[in-house]
Design an enzyme around this catalytic site. Structure first.
Site, PDB file in Angstrom:
ATOM      1  N   GLU A   1      14.798  -4.112   0.337  1.00  0.00           N
ATOM      2  CA  GLU A   1      13.495  -3.910   0.956  1.00  0.00           C
ATOM      3  C   GLU A   1      13.732  -3.816   2.464  1.00  0.00           C
ATOM      4  OE1 GLU A   1      11.029  -3.004  -0.557  1.00  0.00           O
ATOM      5  OE2 GLU A   1       9.500  -3.165   0.978  1.00  0.00           O
TER       6      GLU A   1
ATOM      7  N   ASP B   1       5.667  -5.531   0.240  1.00  0.00           N
ATOM      8  CA  ASP B   1       6.692  -6.201  -0.577  1.00  0.00           C
ATOM      9  C   ASP B   1       6.291  -6.169  -2.044  1.00  0.00           C
ATOM     10  OD1 ASP B   1       7.610  -6.872   1.937  1.00  0.00           O
ATOM     11  OD2 ASP B   1       6.744  -8.877   1.896  1.00  0.00           O
TER      12      ASP B   1
ATOM     13  N   GLU C   1       8.881   2.839   8.856  1.00  0.00           N
ATOM     14  CA  GLU C   1      10.276   2.474   8.596  1.00  0.00           C
ATOM     15  C   GLU C   1      11.113   3.706   8.219  1.00  0.00           C
ATOM     16  OE1 GLU C   1       8.605  -1.871   7.326  1.00  0.00           O
ATOM     17  OE2 GLU C   1       9.385  -0.587   5.728  1.00  0.00           O
TER      18      GLU C   1
HETATM   19  P1  8BR Z   1       3.972  -2.769   4.834  1.00  0.00           P
HETATM   20  O1  8BR Z   1       3.515  -4.166   4.967  1.00  0.00           O
HETATM   21  O2  8BR Z   1       5.395  -2.649   4.352  1.00  0.00           O
HETATM   22  O3  8BR Z   1       3.679  -1.878   5.998  1.00  0.00           O
HETATM   23  O4  8BR Z   1       3.126  -2.171   3.601  1.00  0.00           O
HETATM   24  C1  8BR Z   1       1.769  -2.210   3.576  1.00  0.00           C
HETATM   25  C2  8BR Z   1       1.277  -1.336   2.438  1.00  0.00           C
HETATM   26  O5  8BR Z   1       0.119  -1.950   1.904  1.00  0.00           O
HETATM   27  C3  8BR Z   1       0.826   0.052   2.869  1.00  0.00           C
HETATM   28  O6  8BR Z   1       1.869   0.982   2.781  1.00  0.00           O
HETATM   29  C4  8BR Z   1      -0.288   0.372   1.884  1.00  0.00           C
HETATM   30  O7  8BR Z   1       0.249   1.109   0.810  1.00  0.00           O
HETATM   31  C5  8BR Z   1      -0.740  -0.990   1.381  1.00  0.00           C
HETATM   32  N1  8BR Z   1      -2.119  -1.324   1.781  1.00  0.00           N
HETATM   33  C6  8BR Z   1      -2.629  -1.658   2.989  1.00  0.00           C
HETATM   34 BR1  8BR Z   1      -1.740  -1.829   4.577  1.00  0.00          BR
HETATM   35  N2  8BR Z   1      -3.959  -1.867   2.971  1.00  0.00           N
HETATM   36  C7  8BR Z   1      -4.307  -1.668   1.684  1.00  0.00           C
HETATM   37  C8  8BR Z   1      -5.563  -1.714   1.022  1.00  0.00           C
HETATM   38  N3  8BR Z   1      -6.679  -1.991   1.677  1.00  0.00           N
HETATM   39  N4  8BR Z   1      -5.591  -1.436  -0.317  1.00  0.00           N
HETATM   40  C9  8BR Z   1      -4.446  -1.142  -0.977  1.00  0.00           C
HETATM   41  N5  8BR Z   1      -3.222  -1.064  -0.388  1.00  0.00           N
HETATM   42  C10 8BR Z   1      -3.154  -1.323   0.923  1.00  0.00           C
HETATM   43  C1  GLC Z   2       8.320 -10.198   7.170  1.00  0.00           C
HETATM   44  C2  GLC Z   2       7.775 -11.283   8.075  1.00  0.00           C
HETATM   45  C3  GLC Z   2       7.055 -12.364   7.294  1.00  0.00           C
HETATM   46  C4  GLC Z   2       6.016 -11.734   6.383  1.00  0.00           C
HETATM   47  C5  GLC Z   2       6.608 -10.589   5.590  1.00  0.00           C
HETATM   48  C6  GLC Z   2       5.535  -9.833   4.858  1.00  0.00           C
HETATM   49  O1  GLC Z   2       9.319 -10.706   6.325  1.00  0.00           O
HETATM   50  O2  GLC Z   2       8.818 -11.849   8.822  1.00  0.00           O
HETATM   51  O3  GLC Z   2       6.449 -13.278   8.160  1.00  0.00           O
HETATM   52  O4  GLC Z   2       5.521 -12.704   5.507  1.00  0.00           O
HETATM   53  O5  GLC Z   2       7.283  -9.671   6.425  1.00  0.00           O
HETATM   54  O6  GLC Z   2       6.018  -8.638   4.402  1.00  0.00           O
END
Ligand code: 8BR
Ligand code: GLC
Length: 485
Positions: free
Chosen positions: A282, A471, A313
């Site tokens: 990841e 995640d 990313e």
């Molecule tokens: P990261 O934390 O790795 O950026 O991933 C966040 C992911 O959460 C986004 O790519 C999106 O697909 C999902 N997401 C978010 Br932000 N807000 C959302 C929502 N309101 N409903 C469903 N998925 C969501």
């Molecule tokens: C990263 C952050 C952590 C958070 C996580 C969520 O690992 O360091 O604080 O909970 O991202 O994706």
């Protein structure tokens, strides 16, 4: 395909993974977990914080764009930028001063399990997977209490010279301290006044202040590592994360190269005794380009099968691999950003010698899989739909405690914006002669070099929170895939 046909497919995908998930024997998850101190920003909070600070100095910091947080000015600048753009960001801090300032001036609403490995292992254990083996190199007593109480969740320990798997609350080291990150969540539509300026937050998102205490090491205890082969028959896959914490140099004279090589040894021991095991990494936001490049070129390339990441990313990864123009176009708000994202995914798959790459964005996912990926594209697409259902359920209710909780995601409608975006990619692929529009709308396209899967997702209008959703998407799609192998 129209939205209602996708809705039907979502139901089918959920049922399908519901019946295949028990095929997974177990999953190994490492390395990072921390405690997330979560603060939801409400009207007036920013204005109140700004009262204690010199506005001109904050403005200067906004221009200079601090890449680490040393003072409240760095913090406010990065928070205002993230809120103004509605963008997620994670910025490291190496001192405890900012933690104290935030505790005194902002006060958190709640503390939760944080860190990708911590969040993922709790999710998988709650999804009733047979066995989740989590390994955290800095497991403290307080941290251990954030793991769900579930018999299927275990951590390796050496007791009287014997290798054992016990719940994390029985595996911690009493001498270790906890790593606490601050998560500042802000809602869409919040109006923020900053001196003479005013803006409205365009999208709900979060800023993470990630603490990096000097004792954090991404490595594995030698004795436990020597017993990794004992796990061979018990796991089908491993999910690894936290590499962003690797530093160029350490006080003890070691460098990132030592930690990278230890990480590769761990991966290779997991694969050695069971060649069928699949390894997922990841990826996340990594400010340091030397480390970002080492993770991609030395850990991921040719050792790892699967990579999960968001659009920013993808741009960061392309950037250090020498594709600056493509990287720029992925994050530009241009018409063809989704086309660049697809092109970027294809390049990353081939250059990093992956079996699959899964990119999640708000409204759609793109997954590119190699032609020898052991899961057929039809099943693979179901895995992606299942993971979008997990994301919607988590965004809507904030938690998943049992497999059945995932079904709540089915009630969230398929995103029309997502459908509109992917249509642009479809038109491009048809023009390129890669597929017909009907094939594209089915969600999977086979080419002689790779297979492409594209799906619209279910987006929750007012999410309870956004931290950890990425995640959850990557991990649930990956284990769903393991269940179909
Ligand atoms: P990261 O934390 O790795 O950026 O991933 C966040 C992911 O959460 C986004 O790519 C999106 O697909 C999902 N997401 C978010 Br932000 N807000 C959302 C929502 N309101 N409903 C469903 N998925 C969501
Ligand atoms: C990263 C952050 C952590 C958070 C996580 C969520 O690992 O360091 O604080 O909970 O991202 O994706």
């Amino acid at each position: 395909m129209e939205a209602d046909e996708w809705e039907e497919r979502y139901i089918k995908a959920y049922d399908s993974i519901n019946s295949s998930i028990s095929n997974v024997k177990g999953v190994f998850v490492a390395y990072n977990s921390n405690i997330d101190a979560i603060k939801h920003i409400r009207a007036g909070d920013i204005e109140r914080l700004l009262k204690y600070l010199d506005l001109e100095k904050v403005q200067e910091k906004i221009y200079s764009y601090p890449r680490q947080i040393d003072t409240p000015y760095d913090f406010l600048a990065r928070l205002l930028i993230a809120m103004r753009d509605g963008k997620a960001a994670e910025v490291p801090t190496y001192s405890t001063d900012i933690h104290e300032w935030l505790t005194d001036n902002l006060v958190f609403d709640k503390a939760r399990m944080g860190g990708q490995a911590g969040i993922i292992s709790n999710l998988l254990a709650s999804m009733d997977l047979k066995q989740v083996i989590v390994y955290i190199p800095w497991l403290s007593r307080e941290q251990a209490e954030y793991f769900v109480e579930s018999e299927n969740l275990v951590h390796p320990v050496i007791h009287d010279g014997n290798f054992e798997l016990v719940h994390p609350t029985k595996a911690y080291n009493p001498n270790y301290k906890s790593k606490v990150n601050w998560i500042i969540e802000f809602p869409k539509g919040l109006e923020v006044k900053f001196g003479e300026d005013k803006f409205v937050v365009p999208r709900a998102n979060r800023l993470i202040i990630s603490s990096r205490p000097p004792w954090i090491r991404i490595d594995m205890n030698d004795e436990i590592q020597s017993h990794l082969t004992d796990l061979c028959g018990q796991i089908d896959g491993a999910i690894l994360s936290g590499y962003q914490m690797i530093k160029e140099e350490y006080e003890d004279g070691t460098t990132y190269k030592d930690h990278v090589s230890n990480s590769v040894d761990v991966i290779e021991s997991l694969k050695n005794c069971n060649p069928a095991v699949r390894i997922h990494v990841e990826f996340t936001s990594i400010q340091n380009k030397i480390i970002r490049s080492a993770i991609l070129n030395d850990i991921v390339k040719s050792h790892v099968h699967s990579l999960g990441l968001d659009t920013v990313e993808v741009a960061n990864a392309l950037n250090v691999l020498g594709h600056e123009e493509l990287a720029y176009s992925v994050i530009s708000k241009g018409e063809n950003a989704i086309v660049s994202l697809y092109e970027g995914a294809v390049r990353l798959l081939h250059e990093l010698e992956l079996e699959r790459i899964h990119i999640h964005s708000l409204g759609y996912y793109i997954c590119v899989a190699s032609t020898d990926c052991p899961v057929v594209p039809e099943d693979h697409l179901e895995c992606l739909l299942f993971s979008a259902c997990v994301a919607a359920s988590k965004a809507k209710r904030g938690f998943i405690r049992h497999f059945n909780d995932i079904a709540h995601g089915l009630d969230v409608p398929v995103s029309q914006k997502g459908l509109d975006e992917i249509e642009k990619l479809g038109i491009y692929l048809v023009r390129q002669g890669v597929c017909s529009l009907d094939e594209f709308r089915d969600g999977f396209i086979s080419t002689p070099h790779h297979n492409v899967l594209v799906n619209p997702t279910k987006v929750v209008e007012n999410p309870i929170g956004t931290v950890g959703i990425g995640d959850a998407i990557s991990a649930s799609a990956f284990v769903a895939m393991l269940s179909k192998m």
